[in-house]
Design an enzyme around this catalytic site. Structure first.
Site, short mmCIF file in Angstrom:
data_model
loop_
_atom_site.label_atom_id
_atom_site.label_comp_id
_atom_site.label_asym_id
_atom_site.label_seq_id
_atom_site.Cartn_x
_atom_site.Cartn_y
_atom_site.Cartn_z
N ASP A 98 -5.14 28.62 -36.21
CA ASP A 98 -5.46 30.01 -36.55
C ASP A 98 -5.93 30.77 -35.31
OD1 ASP A 98 -4.93 29.43 -39.14
OD2 ASP A 98 -7.03 29.22 -39.77
N GLU A 154 -3.02 23.27 -37.95
CA GLU A 154 -4.39 23.23 -38.45
C GLU A 154 -4.37 23.41 -39.97
OE1 GLU A 154 -6.72 26.50 -36.99
OE2 GLU A 154 -8.42 26.04 -38.29
N ASP A 212 -12.47 28.83 -34.93
CA ASP A 212 -12.18 27.44 -35.28
C ASP A 212 -10.84 27.01 -34.69
OD1 ASP A 212 -14.44 26.93 -36.57
OD2 ASP A 212 -13.68 27.32 -38.60
N ASP A 263 -8.53 32.29 -34.66
CA ASP A 263 -9.97 32.56 -34.77
C ASP A 263 -10.76 31.50 -33.99
OD1 ASP A 263 -9.81 30.30 -36.26
OD2 ASP A 263 -10.23 31.25 -38.18
#
Ligand SMILES: Nc1ncnc2c1ncn2[C@@H]1O[C@H](COP(=O)(O)OP(=O)(O)OP(=O)(O)O)[C@@H](O)[C@H]1O
Length: 649
Positions: free
Chosen positions: A502, A424, A506, A504
């Protein structure tokens, strides 16, 4: 429906957890491991420098007696619990003297014991267990049955002040084991290996009706390896050791001893130990040994121009024909489970690599004839490997499309070892490019969100650049579930395709979009287990310890809490601990990314693999979650079952 209320929740007391679920604490095939727990404690006393002799006797009734001449388990009344310490040791889980490893002067710094659980398990799973302790001028005895005290601690005699030690007599309870008998072969192996790994400690095995065996070595590693192996090695066994003498990121005393041998034919099963505990499934210390050996042989082969043109050595070429005995000493080892069969401490990888590499390279250079033989063996293995992959290469060379410009490819053609990281963002992509193993790891950075391809017609897929690049890089055409058997996967360019995003919201979204793509348009890769998800850590805990910083990476909040709890229990003060949270992969420098997320020996990967039936079942869920016309259904689902899902908004 039966009533499910607060009363349905049972709280297991004292040794009940062990009796309820013995498999969580020991190997239940036979009682050997519960005996090993007692022997390991005697070995820890020897390792701490107190016991010089460990004896095991088995009588005709199958009673096993383990004795040592160490300090003797403390018998005094525990200041807080108000019971004799020895009683706590055998009756309470997590009671032990080996928690504060980092305390300087702690005799148990390098003990195999960690959890304070071992002999409580032995006691819980024995019909009768007797302990006799010589300590402080007295002989003390306590007896347990089914884990309960039946004869409280009593002083039964006197001895000289210096005459100390512990004797434990065990009658394992057959109801907990598949076979009631201790495996004598395994027991002998274990005892002998302890003698080999602890120079000058005498170990005895006396089985009724058999001749008594006694082992005591000064330098036993080479002899032991010699007996383990079949065939003749191409070079003499290399025995070496190296331990940290001044703290340099590792603690003083950490390090390893090893014996290595290479074979054209034959060899033997390698063995490894951590703080004298046999690690039957290996782990990070073994991986570190292989990495160190590989680097040394590679450097030697390059320096002596042994490598033919176009041959590149891989670790398995060098280590595939190696048999070894490895004994690592690690300050605070982490194992998988109480049976400690696999070491998982990340630090141990670096530690052993660093300890082994230089001494071995030095040895190779000062025994160049033998070094050459070992290197030539590796070259032969590399050539064989290349031959077998070239066959696959030929098939795939037809019709290969131009690889995407964003792809940073790896050098090797070996699909078995090659990995593609779908990363990403460009910044994490940049760190991954620098941190990766260029030989086997390729990186394809993904910009922004990948398209939701659940309802995209296969013919239209390549309109989207990211999807096009992934497909071309992977080397397999998009296909449907009905084509799983017919689709040509011979063009596959990587054995593992790893989604790295990541930790998180997203990042999770990107994962879901990529799962959608693979499930819908590349189900053959899902069925064959090629797709994986990397698990980068969310936190880093730094611990200041005498001039160096120890880094501990934690996957999530839960692991962070556990780590902090453990550090506190170890007596480390708060001001020595600092915690930082990674906002994303892009924040890690290349070395950190390698250590935590890229390095095959220390990272964590979760496979996204499913059988055909599971893929079909998942299809319905994905349609609900990813389908365009499903908004109403999704809403209803969220209202009904949304609470089952963990959200992070
Ligand atoms: N032979 C022995 N000599 C001296 N102390 C002993 C001996 N056996 C046990 N102990 C003491 O009893 C404690 C508890 O032992 P136990 O086997 O339950 O756990 P442990 O060795 O600390 O950890 P683990 O659960 O990882 O084996 C030890 O930490 C040690 O302090």
């Amino acid at each position: 429906m039966t009533d499910y209320s607060a009363a349905s929740i049972r709280v297991l007391k004292d040794l009940e957890p062990v009796k309820e679920r013995p498999g969580m604490y020991t190997r239940t095939t036979c009682p050997t491991h519960i005996v090993q727990e007692v022997i390991d404690n005697s070995a820890d006393e020897a390792l701490a420098g107190y016991a010089k002799k460990i004896s095991v006797r088995i009588d005709g009734n199958g009673i096993i007696e383990v004795s040592d001449n160490g300090r003797g388990i403390p018998v005094e009344i525990h200041p807080e619990e108000g019971r004799p310490a020895v009683e706590l040791v055998f009756c309470k889980l997590h009671a032990g003297g080996k928690f504060n490893k980092k305390e300087s002067g702690n005799a148990y710094r390098f003990s195999g014991g960690l959890h304070g659980v071992g002999v409580s398990v032995t006691n819980a799973l024995s019909t009768r267990l007797e302990v006799e302790i010589k300590r402080g001028g007295g002989v003390h005895k306590i007896v347990f049955a089914d884990g309960f005290v039946i004869e409280p601690l009593t002083r039964i005699g006197d001895v000289g002040q210096r005459n100390t030690g512990t004797t434990v007599r065990i009658a394992p309870d057959p109801k907990y084991f598949d076979s009631p008998k201790v495996n004598l072969g395994q027991l002998e192996h274990l005892l002998r290996s302890k003698a080999v790994l602890m120079p000058n400690v005498t170990v005895e095995l006396d089985i009724e009706g058999q001749e008594k065996k006694t082992w005591c070595y000064q330098n036993g590693m080479a002899d032991y390896l010699n007996e383990m192996m079949v065939g003749t090695p191409v070079a003499p066994i290399f025995v070496g050791e190296k331990y940290v003498t001044t703290a340099n990121g590792f603690a003083v005393g950490e390090g390893a001893t090893w014996a290595l041998a290479w074979f054209e034919e034959g060899g033997g099963k390698p063995e490894s130990y951590v703080n004298l505990i046999p690690t039957l499934d290996g782990g990070t210390h073994e991986a570190g040994l292989k990495a160190g050996v590989f680097e040394a042989v590679k450097a030697f082969a390059e320096h002596h121009a042994i490598l033919p043109a176009k041959v590149k050595l891989a670790q398995e070429d060098v280590c595939g024909k190696m048999t070894y005995l490895l004994s690592a000493k690690v300050l605070d080892p982490q194992f998988q489970g109480q049976t400690k069969e696999k070491l998982t401490s990340r630090d141990a990888y670096k530690l052993v690599t660093q300890m082994v590499r230089d001494p071995f390279e030095l040895w190779l250079n000062s025994h160049a004839d033998f070094g050459r033989k070992i290197a030539e063996l590796a070259v032969k293995a590399a050539q064989n490997r290349l031959k077998s992959t070239q066959k696959v290469e030929k098939k795939k060379s037809s019709g290969i499309a131009t690889l995407p410009g964003k792809l940073t490819d790896c050098e090797s053609d070996d699909i078995g070892r090659n990995e593609l990281f779908l990363v990403e963002g460009d910044s994490a992509g940049g760190s991954a490019k620098q941190g990766r193993d260029k030989e086997t790891q390729a990186v394809l950075p993904l910009r922004g969100k990948v398209l939701n391809t659940w309802e995209v017609d296969r013919g239209q897929l390549f309109k989207n650049n990211e999807v096009h690049d992934i497909s071309v890089a992977v080397g397999v055409d998009p296909h449907g579930i009905e084509q799983i058997d017919s689709i040509d996967v011979s063009g596959l360019r990587y054995g593992r395709i790893i989604v790295m995003s990541d930790a998180d919201v997203d990042g999770s979204h990107i994962q879901v979009l990529l799962f959608t793509l693979f499930l819908k348009h590349f189900p053959a890769l899902v069925e064959r287990g090629h797709i994986h998800v990397a698990q980068p850590p969310l936190f880093r805990v730094d611990v200041e310890a005498r001039g160096h910083t120890r880094k501990i990476y934690c996957l999530d909040e839960n692991e962070k809490v556990q780590t902090l709890h453990k550090l506190r229990e170890e007596g480390i003060s708060e001001n020595k601990i600092s915690v930082s949270r990674f906002k994303g992969l892009g924040e890690m420098n290349p070395d950190q990314l390698w250590e935590t997320t890229l390095c095959p020996d220390t990272r964590r990967l979760v496979p996204f693999r499913a059988s055909r039936q599971m893929i079909e079942e998942m299809t319905a869920t994905f349609t609900l979650l990813m389908g365009k016309g499903e908004a109403a259904g999704r809403r209803a689902w969220m209202e009904k079952d949304g609470g089952l899902v963990e959200t992070d908004v």
